[in-house]
Scaffold this active site. Sequence first.
Site, short mmCIF file in Angstrom:
data_model
loop_
_atom_site.label_atom_id
_atom_site.label_comp_id
_atom_site.label_asym_id
_atom_site.label_seq_id
_atom_site.Cartn_x
_atom_site.Cartn_y
_atom_site.Cartn_z
N ASN A 1 43.82 39.74 26.14
CA ASN A 1 43.12 38.52 26.57
C ASN A 1 43.43 37.34 25.66
O ASN A 1 43.66 36.22 26.12
CB ASN A 1 41.61 38.76 26.59
CG ASN A 1 41.15 39.61 27.76
OD1 ASN A 1 41.91 39.85 28.70
ND2 ASN A 1 39.92 40.06 27.72
N ARG B 1 49.50 38.73 43.67
CA ARG B 1 49.96 39.69 42.65
C ARG B 1 50.10 41.06 43.32
O ARG B 1 49.18 41.51 43.99
CB ARG B 1 48.99 39.78 41.48
CG ARG B 1 48.76 38.47 40.73
CD ARG B 1 47.95 38.71 39.46
NE ARG B 1 47.42 37.47 38.91
CZ ARG B 1 48.10 36.65 38.10
NH1 ARG B 1 49.34 36.97 37.77
NH2 ARG B 1 47.54 35.55 37.64
N HIS C 1 46.01 31.43 46.82
CA HIS C 1 45.29 32.51 46.15
C HIS C 1 44.41 33.31 47.13
O HIS C 1 43.78 34.29 46.75
CB HIS C 1 44.42 31.89 45.03
CG HIS C 1 43.80 32.87 44.10
ND1 HIS C 1 42.44 33.12 44.08
CD2 HIS C 1 44.34 33.66 43.14
CE1 HIS C 1 42.17 34.02 43.14
NE2 HIS C 1 43.30 34.36 42.56
N TYR D 1 39.62 47.42 39.32
CA TYR D 1 38.85 46.19 39.50
C TYR D 1 37.76 46.40 40.54
O TYR D 1 37.99 47.04 41.57
CB TYR D 1 39.74 45.04 39.99
CG TYR D 1 40.76 44.52 39.00
CD1 TYR D 1 41.00 45.16 37.78
CD2 TYR D 1 41.50 43.38 39.29
CE1 TYR D 1 41.95 44.69 36.89
CE2 TYR D 1 42.45 42.88 38.40
CZ TYR D 1 42.67 43.55 37.21
OH TYR D 1 43.61 43.07 36.34
N ARG E 1 30.93 37.16 35.22
CA ARG E 1 31.59 38.02 34.24
C ARG E 1 32.07 37.26 33.01
O ARG E 1 31.90 37.69 31.89
CB ARG E 1 32.79 38.71 34.89
CG ARG E 1 33.51 39.70 33.98
CD ARG E 1 34.86 40.08 34.54
NE ARG E 1 35.85 39.04 34.32
CZ ARG E 1 36.89 38.80 35.10
NH1 ARG E 1 37.05 39.51 36.20
NH2 ARG E 1 37.76 37.87 34.81
N HIS F 1 35.29 41.79 39.51
CA HIS F 1 36.21 40.80 40.04
C HIS F 1 35.75 40.23 41.39
O HIS F 1 36.31 39.24 41.86
CB HIS F 1 37.60 41.45 40.19
CG HIS F 1 38.72 40.50 40.43
ND1 HIS F 1 39.36 40.39 41.66
CD2 HIS F 1 39.32 39.62 39.61
CE1 HIS F 1 40.31 39.49 41.56
NE2 HIS F 1 40.31 38.99 40.34
#
EC number: 2.7.4.1
Length: 704
Positions: free
Chosen positions: A50, A375, A435, A468, A564, A592
């Site tokens: 991260n 992705r 997205h 996720y 989150r 997520h």
Amino acid sequence: MNKPEPLPEDRFFNRELSWLEFNQRVLDHADDENNPALERLKFLAITSSNLDEFFMVRVGGLILQSRRPESFTDPSGLSTAEQLSAIRTRYRKMVDDQYRILLEDIEPTLLAHGIARVTMDDAGEQHQKTARSVFQTLIQPVLSPQIVSSGEFPLVQVLSIQLCVRLKGLTEETPWDYAIIPLGRAVGRVVTLPTEGGYAYALLEDVVTHHIDEFFNGREVAECIAFRVTRNADIAIQEDSARDLMVGMEELLESRRTSGCVRLEIDERVSEEMLQFLSDKMDLCDQNITSMRGPLDLTYLFQLAGLKGFSALRDPHWAPQHSPEIDPAESMFDNIAQRDLLLLHPYEQFDPVVRLIQEAAEDPDVLAIKQVLYRTSRNSPIVAALMRAAERGKYVTAIVELKARFDEARNIEWAREMEASGVQVVYGVRGLKTHAKICIVVRRETQGIARYVHFGTGNYNEATAALYGDVSMMTCNEEFGADATNFFNSVIGASQPQQFHQLSMAPTSLRTRVLSLIENETRRRAQGQRAVIVAKMNALVDNTIIDALYRASQAGVKIKLNIRGICCLKPGVPGLSENIEVTSIIDRFLEHARIAYFHHGGDEAVFISSADWMPRNLDRRVELFVPVQDTACRQKLLQSLDTYFQDNVNAWQLGPDGVYTRKTPTKGKRFRAQEVLYNTVVAEVKKAEHVRRTHFETHQAEPK
């Protein structure tokens, strides 16, 4: 209507510092002795990964901003210089905590269970012999030192371990020579050593350092130190000037390799001479240098966390369950035609989503498949199915987002392979990132053309879908099908944004829809009606939406937010946000999903979305906000949403001062949301199996 009172100027938390507090909550799980040791290693590795991205993108952007002549102040009131100073102070404390946890706690715990990191200076004869053999056969033939004292400094690969070697000079005029040895990724970072039980290993840089003299026969080596460079990745592509977006993206990837250094991590044992040499060569100031008291780049801990065996040192396996709502004996088309389906990943398998696309590729009645790919996995079965469908003559369109940060190279490769297979590939929308998570399958059926649509909160990636927490919804509802068609026409056909029956799309209408829903609750509460907002997302940053939530709270609307990561809203401030509660859950699965609930006068409005409430999602990305209308799907989703707010094991509550406090069980009653969600799915599967076992279906004779 009275004009609303002005909101206080100090009503926002700083975005970057809020993100660092999120990473601290991840680090706190590594520091939690109640977690199994290998799980703690995983959380420690996540914090390191991260921070790499944080420095490449966020700190890199701030450094660029600090060099501009005009001054900038963020919504919290901090200047760029003040943000960078606060980040460095908080980061230094975080690094100290990382190495305290690793060196003083986790490594001794692992050693007690037979997992040992061996340092070459303390290695026994057998380990020394093995390390020497590995060095001579696998390492030395691969690595190549480069003398750099008088020449140009080499391009140091971003985020890879390098060794800097200080050699006694050959002339009196040059007392020291320096060499750089890039360790690269061809040789594994973890060197396995023999052991009678458990697992022993050394790190590559330690093995090379121990044998460093063998690279420089006849030269006196004074020092060998590991270092690592982070470069600025906050580089935007100029789409209008790029000859072609694909070429432009490749140029962007190259520019990242050569961009400015924003962080130098180095072994704390480094001498002043060597540190000065590296600082001069890479044009670094002390503020951008971090000395480490342990191994650099803790992402190598992912490999150790995945060691086979040692089951007592990791969480019990939670196998994703087959959804009892889906009949494996029927096609996905038949399953979806019977009812809308809602899946909670990773508790329920992602396989039905993959299966839908694979069946569509093979089904002779399928005419077209259209899908957004942001992705994907390395060996994506979804991409393979799309290529197979195109090769079979179906009309296949894939919107491949080349601008998906750090996945650009993989997406470029997939785009080229799909084009070669006959897929119509669209490289997103100029000036925006695509997205949205959507796939539509157009099928010829007896009653006419049917459209089967998948909406999700996560990527079309079966690997991350097992890690996720996300939501999938599949439907053949005619309005959703028409909206999905209009969506693709808008994005692919370069037409004006279409009117939607159900969907809201960023950047055209999503922000307006969310604000309208919030303001509707505010008006209802002002009229004395019940008003409630509940939302779950990854980040809350957008000032306009935060202000709307403040106004709602002031009107008396009860607001519960499960966020989150970054949260710039200050909850619990008297007169401003005392009706707002903010919690954050950090657990074994990455939260997520984006879910929103509005009481809406009793006609409950429930949504899933690909978008967080951030300016980038609402204004600079193509996103979708999808209502969940099916009664069963809505109930299932709301039950899961309610579960998150009952967690008292891995939930943290945000205070008005920006401090997160971990919730604790009252009267010993533990409630761990992810565990409850998994157990609920398992119970539903068992219930469905029991019903099937007690339901007898006879074989009927064929009619004559």
